[in-house]
Motif scaffolding. Sequence first.
Motif, PDB file in Angstrom:
ATOM      1  N   SER A 126      -8.766   1.057  28.661  1.00 51.48           N
ATOM      2  CA  SER A 126      -8.218   1.128  30.006  1.00 51.48           C
ATOM      3  C   SER A 126      -6.693   1.101  29.944  1.00 51.48           C
ATOM      4  CB  SER A 126      -8.746  -0.048  30.810  1.00 51.48           C
ATOM      5  OG  SER A 126      -8.246  -0.021  32.097  1.00 51.48           O
ATOM      6  N   LYS A 177     -12.049  -0.852  28.781  1.00 50.87           N
ATOM      7  CA  LYS A 177     -12.487  -0.708  30.176  1.00 50.87           C
ATOM      8  C   LYS A 177     -13.380  -1.876  30.549  1.00 50.87           C
ATOM      9  CE  LYS A 177     -12.459   3.614  32.504  1.00 50.87           C
ATOM     10  NZ  LYS A 177     -11.310   4.160  31.776  1.00 50.87           N
ATOM     11  N   GLY A 178     -13.082  -2.504  31.652  1.00 46.83           N
ATOM     12  CA  GLY A 178     -13.922  -3.601  32.114  1.00 46.83           C
ATOM     13  C   GLY A 178     -13.714  -4.893  31.346  1.00 46.83           C
ATOM     14  N   ASP A 197      -8.488   0.128  39.183  1.00 42.84           N
ATOM     15  CA  ASP A 197      -9.305  -0.224  38.020  1.00 42.84           C
ATOM     16  C   ASP A 197      -8.725  -1.387  37.236  1.00 42.84           C
ATOM     17  OD1 ASP A 197     -10.963   1.872  38.589  1.00 42.84           O
ATOM     18  OD2 ASP A 197      -9.759   3.301  37.444  1.00 42.84           O
ATOM     19  N   HIS A 231     -14.835 -10.766  38.623  1.00 38.97           N
ATOM     20  CA  HIS A 231     -14.779  -9.815  37.508  1.00 38.97           C
ATOM     21  C   HIS A 231     -16.170  -9.285  37.179  1.00 38.97           C
ATOM     22  CE1 HIS A 231     -14.562  -8.904  33.051  1.00 38.97           C
ATOM     23  NE2 HIS A 231     -13.833  -7.967  33.635  1.00 38.97           N
ATOM     24  N   GLU A 266     -16.381  -5.474  37.774  1.00 39.90           N
ATOM     25  CA  GLU A 266     -16.381  -4.844  36.456  1.00 39.90           C
ATOM     26  C   GLU A 266     -15.125  -4.010  36.204  1.00 39.90           C
ATOM     27  OE1 GLU A 266     -20.153  -2.848  36.188  1.00 39.90           O
ATOM     28  OE2 GLU A 266     -21.073  -4.675  35.423  1.00 39.90           O
ATOM     29  N   ASN A 267     -14.010  -4.456  36.709  1.00 45.02           N
ATOM     30  CA  ASN A 267     -12.773  -3.735  36.401  1.00 45.02           C
ATOM     31  C   ASN A 267     -11.995  -4.457  35.304  1.00 45.02           C
ATOM     32  OD1 ASN A 267     -12.018  -5.886  37.849  1.00 45.02           O
ATOM     33  ND2 ASN A 267     -10.922  -4.788  39.439  1.00 45.02           N
ATOM     34  N   THR A 268     -10.970  -3.813  34.834  1.00 46.02           N
ATOM     35  CA  THR A 268     -10.175  -4.390  33.746  1.00 46.02           C
ATOM     36  C   THR A 268      -9.239  -5.455  34.307  1.00 46.02           C
ATOM     37  OG1 THR A 268     -10.200  -2.198  32.789  1.00 46.02           O
ATOM     38  CG2 THR A 268      -8.671  -3.789  31.824  1.00 46.02           C
TER      39      THR A 268
END
Lengths: 301, 373
Positions: free
Chosen positions: B18, B43-44, B168, B195, B199-201
């Motif tokens: 990400s 990512k995530g 994101d 979180h 489920e984002n960074t």
Amino acid sequence: MTKPPPILLDGPQGPKPRRVLSRRNIFLYGTLLVITLYYAMPLYVMIVTSLKGMPEIRMGNIFSPPMEVTFEPWVKAWSQACTGLTCKGLSTGFWNSVKITIPSVILSIIIASLNGYALANWKFKGANVFFTILIFGAFIPYQVMLYPIVIMLREMGLYGSLGGLVLVHTIFGMPILTLLFRNYFSSLPEELFKAARVDGAGFWGIYFRIMVPMSLPIFTVAIILQVTGIWNDFLFGVVYTGPETYPMTVSLNNIVNSTQGVKEYNINMAATIITGLVPLTIYFVSGRLFVRGIAAGAVKG
Amino acid sequence: MCAVLPPALSRVEIMSNSIEIKNLDLNFGSIEVLQNLNLDVGKGEFLVLLGSSGCGKSTLLNCIAGLLDVTAGQIHINNKNVTWAEPSERGIGMVFQSYALYPQMTVEGNLSFGLKNAKLPKAEIADRVKRAADILQIEPLLKRKPAALSGGQRQRVAIGRALVRDVDVFLFDEPLSNLDAKLRADLRVEIKRLHQKLENTMVYVTHDQIEAMTLADRIAIMRGGKIMQLGTPDEIYGLPMNKYVADFIGSPSMNFIDGSIQNGVFTAGDLAISLTGYEFTSGEAVDGGATLGIRPEHVITGELVSHSPYCIDVEVELIEPTGSDKLIDCQVAGHLFRVRMDGQAQVSVGEVLRLGIDPARASLFDAATEVRL
Ligand SMILES: Nc1ncnc2c1ncn2[C@@H]1O[C@H](COP(=O)(O)OP(=O)(O)O)[C@@H](O)[C@H]1O
Ligand SMILES: [Mg+2]
């Protein structure tokens, strides 16, 4: 099982009593009273004198209240008092001063607040040099600049006009006002500025939507400084304007110092009070605003 | 008896990155704050930047956000080179330590400010504000000014301001430091829930190791503008790659004993611990000066001592009961040595206590370079 309530013993209990007439209070309020009298006395003399007729003044009791109250000196001071050449009173000077003060105050505050904002938040290349030069400007004595500015205004065709004086006031207000605004904006939390940038606000967006709404106190201070400073200015007024465009302070001087005829103390006193009325009003009105602004700032999120 | 469940699959499977930070330098004039820093965030992933005050955590975060111009290097977010992009164009939301709510706007105004700047349609703005307020349970506060909110509520609004942006990547700069202990623990859990839901960074800066350990998928420990170790909380705790990390993580901190290794035996004063069972990073024992590190909670006490590979007798100097545990101070080979015992253990000052040390749970560092052996 409950415990019995505790029994209070003799001796001190509750708040410690304070004596109203303690030595400390007498000293404190006594001093304040003396100082107040010292400053209020001249004002009192001016007011009573301005309400007396000339015969009464000649009797010489400057502290006694007027036996016969008359407003004629006030009317004369406003519309008929004679300067060297004309006898139109203070009114022309008053409106000139209004025409000088309002644009000068607005212009200088807009420019200085933008300067201060850019210097505090957008650390552009050469910002420090710019700031140093600006602050240096605050220390140059006015006398040095007087004549060069005469020439500059003449070349620009503004010499003797109200516009020229507005320009001079705007420029001379710049160093101190910029310093004032820069320091204030620097004291606001930097993270607010960062948050606004992440939120996509640009230079103007942050200025108008974030900075200005948080800066009522400093704008009030700047207005007080500028209105009193520009209204009370005599030197620039007398140098850069002509008889038609003299500000009120110059008119007042010409009335009080006119050499013809008898000295009409009541008119002089009235004229002086009228001239001082604007700064006084500003103090009273914006002083309250100022306190409110400070209080609002204290609970900021 | 309870049956043992089969091991679950790891939740984080890093697909692509990400955020990628490449050879990043940042100087303030002549002060070099970040030097040649490289970091990839999946990512995530929930990445925590952990380090003591002044080590450059906020500076790094501000570089990612675009609030500071980098001196050299590149920053990529979602496979786009954003090194020169404005903060608002990077697809990030940021939460600050001091909340940084606009004091003259209502909560609603605060949440919608960024969306209005982005010229989104009114209906869309209202929609997003409502959804964020829903998630964070701040609906009743929407019409209030920040001054009329408590610390916890303010921080929720600040998180909401990042949430409405629908981005994101979330950046947090010590978001809980201004809150009291109880609220901090509550909000920490909320952030973790958030979180898992979004489920984002997330890149999260803190100087609090408990926060770091509880929240992070991976922790980057920073010191003087460099990343000392990057790893999962377990790795950071169990296999510290250098003495600084070993000392920084864990409370009370790791015990260190200076000595030397010869033929697979660590000696210091009258200690001589055979290192059988210790896994050297190079695969085989190294001779030379070394520091042995062992966590207070990994010192064996009580009945288990008889099974431990190495035993020493110490005199108890001080006892600090914390309720759940008792911390014992004693001396080993001329160094202060702390041991964590069960809260119920019966010990008294002056008593002689037998301790067990298991090299498999210890760490060894080179005496000169302080790197893990
Ligand atoms: N605007 C600045 N000008 C000069 N030095 C700065 C500036 N901001 C931060 N620093 C220095 O950079 C270093 C790292 O700061 P920072 O990233 O805020 O640390 P922290 O890890 O505590 O967040 C500190 O030594 C600080 O003094
Ligand atoms: Mg910081």
